[in-house]
Design a protein around this motif. Structure first.
Motif, mmCIF file in Angstrom:
data_model
loop_
_atom_site.group_PDB
_atom_site.id
_atom_site.type_symbol
_atom_site.label_atom_id
_atom_site.label_comp_id
_atom_site.label_asym_id
_atom_site.label_seq_id
_atom_site.Cartn_x
_atom_site.Cartn_y
_atom_site.Cartn_z
ATOM 1 N N HIS A 13 -19.076 75.955 -36.680
ATOM 2 C CA HIS A 13 -19.808 75.102 -35.745
ATOM 3 C C HIS A 13 -20.422 75.952 -34.634
ATOM 4 O O HIS A 13 -21.596 75.791 -34.270
ATOM 5 C CB HIS A 13 -18.865 74.070 -35.125
ATOM 6 N N GLU A 65 -24.553 76.587 -33.938
ATOM 7 C CA GLU A 65 -25.149 76.111 -32.692
ATOM 8 C C GLU A 65 -25.626 77.276 -31.836
ATOM 9 O O GLU A 65 -26.709 77.212 -31.216
ATOM 10 C CB GLU A 65 -24.151 75.249 -31.922
ATOM 11 N N GLN A 82 -19.255 69.169 -42.579
ATOM 12 C CA GLN A 82 -19.280 68.862 -41.155
ATOM 13 C C GLN A 82 -19.987 69.948 -40.347
ATOM 14 O O GLN A 82 -20.703 69.665 -39.391
ATOM 15 C CB GLN A 82 -17.861 68.672 -40.624
ATOM 16 N N ALA A 83 -19.802 71.216 -40.759
ATOM 17 C CA ALA A 83 -20.412 72.328 -40.033
ATOM 18 C C ALA A 83 -21.928 72.367 -40.214
ATOM 19 O O ALA A 83 -22.624 73.035 -39.441
ATOM 20 C CB ALA A 83 -19.798 73.653 -40.478
ATOM 21 N N ALA A 139 -22.744 67.457 -34.970
ATOM 22 C CA ALA A 139 -21.343 67.869 -34.862
ATOM 23 C C ALA A 139 -21.240 69.229 -34.177
ATOM 24 O O ALA A 139 -20.318 69.462 -33.377
ATOM 25 C CB ALA A 139 -20.701 67.917 -36.245
ATOM 26 N N ASN A 140 -22.167 70.121 -34.483
ATOM 27 C CA ASN A 140 -22.169 71.432 -33.831
ATOM 28 C C ASN A 140 -22.361 71.290 -32.328
ATOM 29 O O ASN A 140 -21.656 71.929 -31.538
ATOM 30 C CB ASN A 140 -23.290 72.305 -34.406
#
Length: 295
Positions: free
Chosen positions: A177, A181, A265-266, A271-272
């Motif tokens: 994550h 980002e 999810q990553a 989410a990040n």
């Protein structure tokens, strides 16, 4: 006609007193780089530095002592690095740990999350302007390969029964994550950031209290991974850290010289961003008065 002397490159490696971190630091020192070794224990750190100096003949090695579970220690570390190094071209966030039972950091944060995710998040942010000023520069986050997801509602394991495997996996997923980002935020800066899975290897993850053997036995049984040496694992990290063909690669997840698929999810930008903002709050980076190094 004068020839421009190329500037000596400077690298900082966390968890460098043994295992993968020591192998990476040794290889970088053998290439003639100025290397900073971050260790939690001074005696072991000094022994590692002496071993690397004897093996490589490189006298430009520097030891920094910090417990990456302690945010005040990380702030002190960043300040010490900035006082010692005028440039920083490579940051390898390698330090990682696992615990058989729930433990808390000095800030009251579950300790695996504190060391494995918040440690590199805070240290990198505190050194980011130095990296940008030294560009081209690289950040390499050492991750793992476990198909999991972070429970944003219970990152601190206050509500769930504690699981060493899940806590480790979720904290290391934070590295992905963070990588994705940060890569977005660093576009055009001359600084790249990537995550690398070095494979499972012999290490002292979890310290000397028995967590290491239990952890790797579980990994080997559940995932069927072979366990090579730290020196073999270091080759993957060094490729991402130094390969000329990856000079412009950023926001990628590498295995053995090739990219890997990241957990779903990553790959979610929202989410990040969510974890980034949570991490800012947990490290007080969202407070202007605490953003200064050593504050």
């Amino acid at each position: 006609m004068s020839t421009r002397v190329e500037e000596k490159k400077t690298a900082l490696v966390t968890g460098a007193n043994s295992g993968l971190g020591k192998a990476v630091a040794k290889a970088l020192a053998a290439e003639g780089m100025r290397v900073g070794l971050v260790a939690r224990d001074r005696v072991r750190g000094e022994a590692a530095l002496a071993d690397i100096r004897a093996a490589t003949g490189n006298g430009d090695l520097h030891l920094f002592i910090a417990d990456l579970a302690d945010q005040s220690a990380i702030r002190g570390l960043a300040q010490a690095v900035r006082q010692k190094f005028e440039h920083l071209h490579l940051l390898v966030n390698n330090a990682g740990t696992a615990f058989p039972e729930r433990r808390l950091s000095p800030e009251g944060i579950e300790r695996a999350l504190a060391v494995n995710h918040l440690g590199p998040f805070l240290l990198t942010n505190l050194l980011l302007d130095l990296l940008v000023a030294s560009a081209p520069a690289r950040i390499v986050n050492v991750g793992t390969r476990m198909n999991t997801a972070m429970d944003f509602a219970d990152l601190n394991w206050d509500k769930r029964p504690y699981s060493m495997m899940q806590a480790y996996g979720q904290s290391k997923l934070g590295n992905l994550h963070f990588t994705f980002e940060l890569a977005r935020r660093l576009q055009g800066s001359g600084v790249t950031v990537n995550c690398v899975f070095p494979g499972v290897f012999n290490s002292n993850l979890g310290g000397t209290d028995g967590a290491q053997n239990l952890f790797w036995k579980l990994v080997a049984r559940l995932l069927g991974w072979a366990i090579p040496s730290a020196e073999q694992a270091a080759r993957r990290v060094l490729h991402v850290a130094t390969a000329p063909e990856l000079a412009n690669a950023s926001g990628q997840y590498f295995g053995d010289r090739k990219t890997l698929p990241a957990p779903a999810q990553a790959l979610d930008p929202e989410a990040n961003r969510r974890l980034w903002h949570i991490s800012e709050a947990l490290t007080a980076l969202d407070r202007p008065e605490r953003q200064a190094v050593g504050a």
